[in-house]
Scaffold this motif. Sequence first.
Motif, mmCIF file in Angstrom:
data_model
loop_
_atom_site.group_PDB
_atom_site.id
_atom_site.type_symbol
_atom_site.label_atom_id
_atom_site.label_comp_id
_atom_site.label_asym_id
_atom_site.label_seq_id
_atom_site.Cartn_x
_atom_site.Cartn_y
_atom_site.Cartn_z
ATOM 1 N N VAL A 366 0.830 -1.202 0.000
ATOM 2 C CA VAL A 366 0.000 0.000 0.000
ATOM 3 C C VAL A 366 0.869 1.259 0.000
ATOM 4 O O VAL A 366 0.552 2.243 -0.686
ATOM 5 C CB VAL A 366 -0.968 -0.014 1.197
ATOM 6 N N ALA A 367 1.977 1.244 0.741
ATOM 7 C CA ALA A 367 2.884 2.397 0.720
ATOM 8 C C ALA A 367 3.400 2.650 -0.691
ATOM 9 O O ALA A 367 3.531 3.804 -1.128
ATOM 10 C CB ALA A 367 4.047 2.164 1.686
ATOM 11 N N SER A 368 3.681 1.590 -1.420
ATOM 12 C CA SER A 368 4.171 1.722 -2.793
ATOM 13 C C SER A 368 3.116 2.332 -3.695
ATOM 14 O O SER A 368 3.429 3.158 -4.571
ATOM 15 C CB SER A 368 4.591 0.352 -3.331
ATOM 16 N N TYR A 412 -17.379 -0.838 4.015
ATOM 17 C CA TYR A 412 -16.311 -0.912 5.015
ATOM 18 C C TYR A 412 -16.460 -2.130 5.923
ATOM 19 O O TYR A 412 -17.566 -2.484 6.340
ATOM 20 C CB TYR A 412 -16.312 0.359 5.876
ATOM 21 N N ASP A 413 -15.343 -2.754 6.254
ATOM 22 C CA ASP A 413 -15.309 -3.790 7.283
ATOM 23 C C ASP A 413 -13.931 -3.790 7.938
ATOM 24 O O ASP A 413 -12.977 -3.218 7.405
ATOM 25 C CB ASP A 413 -15.636 -5.176 6.720
ATOM 26 N N GLY A 414 -13.818 -4.418 9.093
ATOM 27 C CA GLY A 414 -12.579 -4.385 9.856
ATOM 28 C C GLY A 414 -11.390 -5.061 9.203
ATOM 29 O O GLY A 414 -10.326 -4.448 9.048
ATOM 30 N N PRO A 415 -11.501 -6.326 8.793
ATOM 31 C CA PRO A 415 -10.315 -7.037 8.281
ATOM 32 C C PRO A 415 -9.731 -6.441 7.003
ATOM 33 O O PRO A 415 -8.521 -6.477 6.790
ATOM 34 C CB PRO A 415 -10.841 -8.453 8.026
ATOM 35 N N THR A 416 -10.598 -5.883 6.127
ATOM 36 C CA THR A 416 -10.109 -5.380 4.836
ATOM 37 C C THR A 416 -10.315 -3.885 4.665
ATOM 38 O O THR A 416 -9.952 -3.324 3.633
ATOM 39 C CB THR A 416 -10.786 -6.112 3.658
ATOM 40 N N GLY A 417 -10.896 -3.217 5.661
ATOM 41 C CA GLY A 417 -11.128 -1.788 5.551
ATOM 42 C C GLY A 417 -12.051 -1.462 4.397
ATOM 43 O O GLY A 417 -13.073 -2.113 4.187
ATOM 44 N N LEU A 418 -11.674 -0.472 3.625
ATOM 45 C CA LEU A 418 -12.462 -0.041 2.470
ATOM 46 C C LEU A 418 -12.202 -0.887 1.234
ATOM 47 O O LEU A 418 -12.914 -0.777 0.240
ATOM 48 C CB LEU A 418 -12.149 1.415 2.138
ATOM 49 N N GLY A 419 -11.144 -1.732 1.283
ATOM 50 C CA GLY A 419 -10.815 -2.578 0.153
ATOM 51 C C GLY A 419 -9.343 -2.504 -0.210
ATOM 52 O O GLY A 419 -8.520 -1.994 0.563
ATOM 53 N N THR A 420 -9.008 -3.006 -1.379
ATOM 54 C CA THR A 420 -7.628 -3.092 -1.840
ATOM 55 C C THR A 420 -7.409 -2.196 -3.062
ATOM 56 O O THR A 420 -8.375 -1.814 -3.742
ATOM 57 C CB THR A 420 -7.266 -4.543 -2.197
ATOM 58 N N PRO A 421 -6.158 -1.839 -3.366
ATOM 59 C CA PRO A 421 -5.915 -0.869 -4.442
ATOM 60 C C PRO A 421 -6.427 -1.321 -5.806
ATOM 61 O O PRO A 421 -6.177 -2.447 -6.238
ATOM 62 C CB PRO A 421 -4.385 -0.738 -4.452
ATOM 63 N N GLY A 425 -5.814 5.667 -7.504
ATOM 64 C CA GLY A 425 -6.729 6.772 -7.302
ATOM 65 C C GLY A 425 -7.180 7.004 -5.872
ATOM 66 O O GLY A 425 -7.569 8.118 -5.525
ATOM 67 N N ALA A 426 -7.133 5.985 -5.038
ATOM 68 C CA ALA A 426 -7.593 6.144 -3.650
ATOM 69 C C ALA A 426 -6.512 6.740 -2.755
ATOM 70 O O ALA A 426 -6.794 7.041 -1.580
ATOM 71 C CB ALA A 426 -8.028 4.797 -3.081
ATOM 72 N N PHE A 427 -5.317 6.975 -3.306
ATOM 73 C CA PHE A 427 -4.199 7.369 -2.459
ATOM 74 C C PHE A 427 -3.568 8.691 -2.891
ATOM 75 O O PHE A 427 -2.485 9.030 -2.449
ATOM 76 C CB PHE A 427 -3.149 6.260 -2.447
#
Length: 427
Positions: A366-368, A412-421, A425-427
């Motif tokens: 995610v940092a990348s 939204y959910d706890g284990p995956t949050g809002l989802g994956t990249p 655009g989300a960052f």
Amino acid sequence: MPVPRKPRTLLALAAAALGVVALVAAPSPVGAAPQPLLGGVVDLGCANPASRLLGKLLPAAHTSVAGQLTCFAKARTFAGQAGPAITSGPVGLKPADIQSAYKLAGLSASGRTVAIVDAYDDPKAEADLAVYRKTFGLPPCTTANGCFKKVNQAGAAGPLPAGDYGWATEITLDLDAVSAACPSCSILLVEANSASIDDLGTAVNTAARLGASAISNSYGGSEDATITATDHYYNHPGIAVTVSSGDSGYGVEYPASSPYVTGVGGTTLTKASNARGWTEAAWSGAGSGCSAYEPKPSWQHDSGCAKRTVADVSADADPNSGLGIYDTYNSCGSSGLCDFLIGLGVVQGLDGWAQVGGTSLASPLVASVAALHGGSYSPSLPYANTGSLFDVTTGSNGSCGGSYLCTARAGYDGPTGLGTPNGTGAF
């Protein structure tokens, strides 16, 4: 299917006597579909079982002690083995897989820097990284060409901390994950003197001071009443500070619960014949839940937690869909005997290729992505750009009465949050 390096005949006999199963096949060629390893999963990094067994005997083994944070990384084993499976060639997911799954192929970071913050030193970090990148045809990332830089927690080239075989595996995973997701990113490795929150936090401050666009932290520990006093280490407006949510399933770890960071949960990433080419489900080991101490950020609106909720976003973390990494820093050298002892789980480090996951993989991924996007970052950005995330709607990481805090669902959910990249655009 990949196999361990062949030990000498006596070692093979010893392995058979101990019930160790050797799988005979050829290693996966570069670019081949990821193949699973038959066996289980073993903790790596500073949670390596060898730390507990040999920590008092090996001068470079640092076990987790009170006040120390732990890194989050787990490796696949071969059937019948207690330690990580060492293979003679690439195994698990490869850079092309990561870039395909998260729609990153062809993107450029224009030289922006991802900082990796870990404890202790990996003396072979740059050399092992060179092998990894050459294997997959990625551009060199070296001290000489200015792409790679390693410093101590004060930002100096030396003296570096003591070496540690377990944390070195964590470092390798982080460097290879950045290389897989963002081959054009520069990499800054900041090595803390120890795994204390103050040393690691000081290293985060150094990474920010040295110009990182994103800072990945693949470690954590249990919350207590002191954590809010250390939040200042992670408060760097404009910089993406990502933190692994943990590998023990439902439950909250710090600093992933800090309101100044993007807490990164975990998924199982699987090749599929759909339009995306991949599917994801919540990984059973990903950390999640309600913080007991941290206030709820203004941009977080879920109703099940009065305080901060973990996680925010997620990425691949399941060791069964883990990244293939290359690491040769260990306590026994490079030989069939060494690989045999690593496979038994009595020697620290790795000696070649291994398939590794944990939320330690998800955080640098995610940092990348954040570095690929560039611009000024805020933890609120993913919440304002959910259309650029793949929503993960299946899977669970534990028991919480069936609520979204431990069970994936639409939104939204706890284990995956809002989802994956889904791109940047989300960052």
